[in-house]
Design a protein around this motif. Sequence first.
Motif, PDB file in Angstrom:
ATOM      1  N   ILE A  17       0.380  -3.022  -9.570  1.00  0.00           N
ATOM      2  CA  ILE A  17      -0.732  -2.897 -10.484  1.00  0.00           C
ATOM      3  C   ILE A  17      -1.757  -1.912 -10.300  1.00  0.00           C
ATOM      4  N   LYS A  18      -2.391  -2.124  -9.263  1.00  0.00           N
ATOM      5  CA  LYS A  18      -3.391  -1.141  -8.701  1.00  0.00           C
ATOM      6  C   LYS A  18      -2.618   0.079  -8.274  1.00  0.00           C
ATOM      7  N   LYS A  19      -1.669   0.192  -7.629  1.00  0.00           N
ATOM      8  CA  LYS A  19      -1.010   1.293  -7.068  1.00  0.00           C
ATOM      9  C   LYS A  19      -2.190   2.002  -6.005  1.00  0.00           C
ATOM     10  N   SER A  20      -2.397   1.177  -5.310  1.00  0.00           N
ATOM     11  CA  SER A  20      -3.597   1.762  -4.276  1.00  0.00           C
ATOM     12  C   SER A  20      -2.872   2.517  -2.984  1.00  0.00           C
ATOM     13  N   ASP A  21      -1.843   2.214  -2.622  1.00  0.00           N
ATOM     14  CA  ASP A  21      -1.236   3.006  -1.485  1.00  0.00           C
ATOM     15  C   ASP A  21       0.307   3.016  -1.760  1.00  0.00           C
ATOM     16  N   SER A  22       0.775   4.059  -1.421  1.00  0.00           N
ATOM     17  CA  SER A  22       2.213   4.476  -1.574  1.00  0.00           C
ATOM     18  C   SER A  22       2.810   5.078  -0.614  1.00  0.00           C
ATOM     19  N   ILE A  23       4.402   5.135  -0.557  1.00  0.00           N
ATOM     20  CA  ILE A  23       5.099   6.034   0.155  1.00  0.00           C
ATOM     21  C   ILE A  23       6.160   6.697  -0.525  1.00  0.00           C
ATOM     22  N   ILE A  24       6.370   7.868  -0.345  1.00  0.00           N
ATOM     23  CA  ILE A  24       7.415   8.630  -1.167  1.00  0.00           C
ATOM     24  C   ILE A  24       8.601   8.869  -0.111  1.00  0.00           C
ATOM     25  N   LEU A  25       9.679   8.119  -0.278  1.00  0.00           N
ATOM     26  CA  LEU A  25      10.885   8.287   0.764  1.00  0.00           C
ATOM     27  C   LEU A  25      11.766   9.394   0.233  1.00  0.00           C
ATOM     28  N   LYS A  71      -0.051  -5.601  14.668  1.00  0.00           N
ATOM     29  CA  LYS A  71       0.739  -6.738  14.023  1.00  0.00           C
ATOM     30  C   LYS A  71       1.385  -5.816  13.106  1.00  0.00           C
ATOM     31  N   TRP A  72       2.944  -6.146  12.926  1.00  0.00           N
ATOM     32  CA  TRP A  72       3.509  -5.554  11.791  1.00  0.00           C
ATOM     33  C   TRP A  72       3.264  -6.472  10.297  1.00  0.00           C
ATOM     34  N   GLU A  73       2.901  -5.642   9.329  1.00  0.00           N
ATOM     35  CA  GLU A  73       2.405  -6.401   8.103  1.00  0.00           C
ATOM     36  C   GLU A  73       3.232  -5.849   7.061  1.00  0.00           C
ATOM     37  N   ARG A  74       3.740  -6.712   6.139  1.00  0.00           N
ATOM     38  CA  ARG A  74       4.215  -6.455   5.029  1.00  0.00           C
ATOM     39  C   ARG A  74       3.456  -5.522   4.278  1.00  0.00           C
ATOM     40  N   TRP A  75       4.036  -4.324   3.698  1.00  0.00           N
ATOM     41  CA  TRP A  75       3.347  -3.304   3.203  1.00  0.00           C
ATOM     42  C   TRP A  75       3.782  -3.250   1.775  1.00  0.00           C
ATOM     43  N   ILE A  76       4.966  -2.621   1.476  1.00  0.00           N
ATOM     44  CA  ILE A  76       5.365  -2.067   0.233  1.00  0.00           C
ATOM     45  C   ILE A  76       6.600  -2.891  -0.024  1.00  0.00           C
ATOM     46  N   PRO A  77       6.923  -3.716  -0.962  1.00  0.00           N
ATOM     47  CA  PRO A  77       8.148  -4.298  -1.607  1.00  0.00           C
ATOM     48  C   PRO A  77       9.027  -3.294  -2.233  1.00  0.00           C
ATOM     49  N   MET A  78      10.376  -3.202  -1.739  1.00  0.00           N
ATOM     50  CA  MET A  78      11.400  -2.358  -2.582  1.00  0.00           C
ATOM     51  C   MET A  78      12.158  -3.140  -3.371  1.00  0.00           C
ATOM     52  N   SER A  79      12.448  -4.367  -3.262  1.00  0.00           N
ATOM     53  CA  SER A  79      13.460  -5.341  -3.977  1.00  0.00           C
ATOM     54  C   SER A  79      12.876  -6.733  -3.693  1.00  0.00           C
ATOM     55  N   GLU A  80      12.408  -7.617  -4.673  1.00  0.00           N
ATOM     56  CA  GLU A  80      11.890  -9.045  -4.388  1.00  0.00           C
ATOM     57  C   GLU A  80      12.522  -9.802  -5.479  1.00  0.00           C
ATOM     58  N   LYS A  92      20.629   1.583  -7.261  1.00  0.00           N
ATOM     59  CA  LYS A  92      20.931   1.944  -8.500  1.00  0.00           C
ATOM     60  C   LYS A  92      19.427   2.552  -9.075  1.00  0.00           C
ATOM     61  N   ASP A  93      18.456   2.185  -8.403  1.00  0.00           N
ATOM     62  CA  ASP A  93      17.096   2.740  -9.084  1.00  0.00           C
ATOM     63  C   ASP A  93      16.775   4.009  -8.295  1.00  0.00           C
ATOM     64  N   SER A  94      16.542   5.094  -9.035  1.00  0.00           N
ATOM     65  CA  SER A  94      16.111   6.549  -8.757  1.00  0.00           C
ATOM     66  C   SER A  94      14.860   6.512  -8.194  1.00  0.00           C
ATOM     67  N   THR A  95      14.259   5.290  -8.049  1.00  0.00           N
ATOM     68  CA  THR A  95      12.644   5.439  -7.519  1.00  0.00           C
ATOM     69  C   THR A  95      12.879   6.078  -5.990  1.00  0.00           C
ATOM     70  N   LEU A  96      12.050   6.884  -5.724  1.00  0.00           N
ATOM     71  CA  LEU A  96      11.783   7.171  -4.537  1.00  0.00           C
ATOM     72  C   LEU A  96      10.077   7.010  -3.924  1.00  0.00           C
TER      73      LEU A  96
END
Length: 169
Positions: A59-67, A157-166, A48-52
Motif C-alpha cells: 500500500i505505502k510502497k515505502s521500501d523496495s528491492i529490484i531483483l 536479527k533476521w526480520e521479514r522484509w518483503i513478501p513475494m508470495s503469501e 509466472k509473475d513477471s515482477t522483479l
Amino acid sequence: MTSQTTESEKIFWDLIDYKLNSDKYSDIGYLDKVDFGTLEYHLSNIKKDSTLKYYDNRIKKSDSIILSLGEKEYLISELKASENYSWDLADKKELIKVEQKNILEFLKADKKRELKIISKPIFIRNGKVACVFSVHLCCGHIYGYVNISLYKKTNEKWERWIPMSEGAF
C-alpha cells in the motif's frame, strides 16, 4: 543440500524465537522438511509473475528491492532444490519435532499449539538478503499462513522484509 550454516540456523530461530516467550502458544513444533506441494504452488506464482520489483508494503510502497532476472531464477531454483533439505538443530530449546504424518494429531492435541515449517534460507546480495518459505499452522486444525518472503538483518536479527508470495488456508 544438507549443509546448514550458522546463519541459516540463526534465521530459523529468529523466525521462531519471538513466540517462545509468549503465553499465546502452549507448544511450538516444527517439521524438519518443507511440504513440497505447498512450496511448489507458491514458487509457480512467483515464476509466472513477471515482477522483479517487490515492496515491503504494497500500500505505502515505502521500501523496495529490484531483483535481477538471474537472482529471481536463482531463488526459485534453490528453493525448489531445497525439497530434500532437513533441519538438524543443535539447540532445540522448547521445540517439538513433528513428523509429516502427525501434523494434524499434533495440532489437535491442544488448540494453543503452533507448528512452523521453514525452508532452507537462500542468500543473495552477499548474504545481506535471504529468501525463506515458511508456514505457520495453528488452532487445532490445518489452519495457517504461508509465505515466501525476503528477509534482511536488522540489529543482528533476521526480520521479514518483503513478501513475494503469501496466503492463508
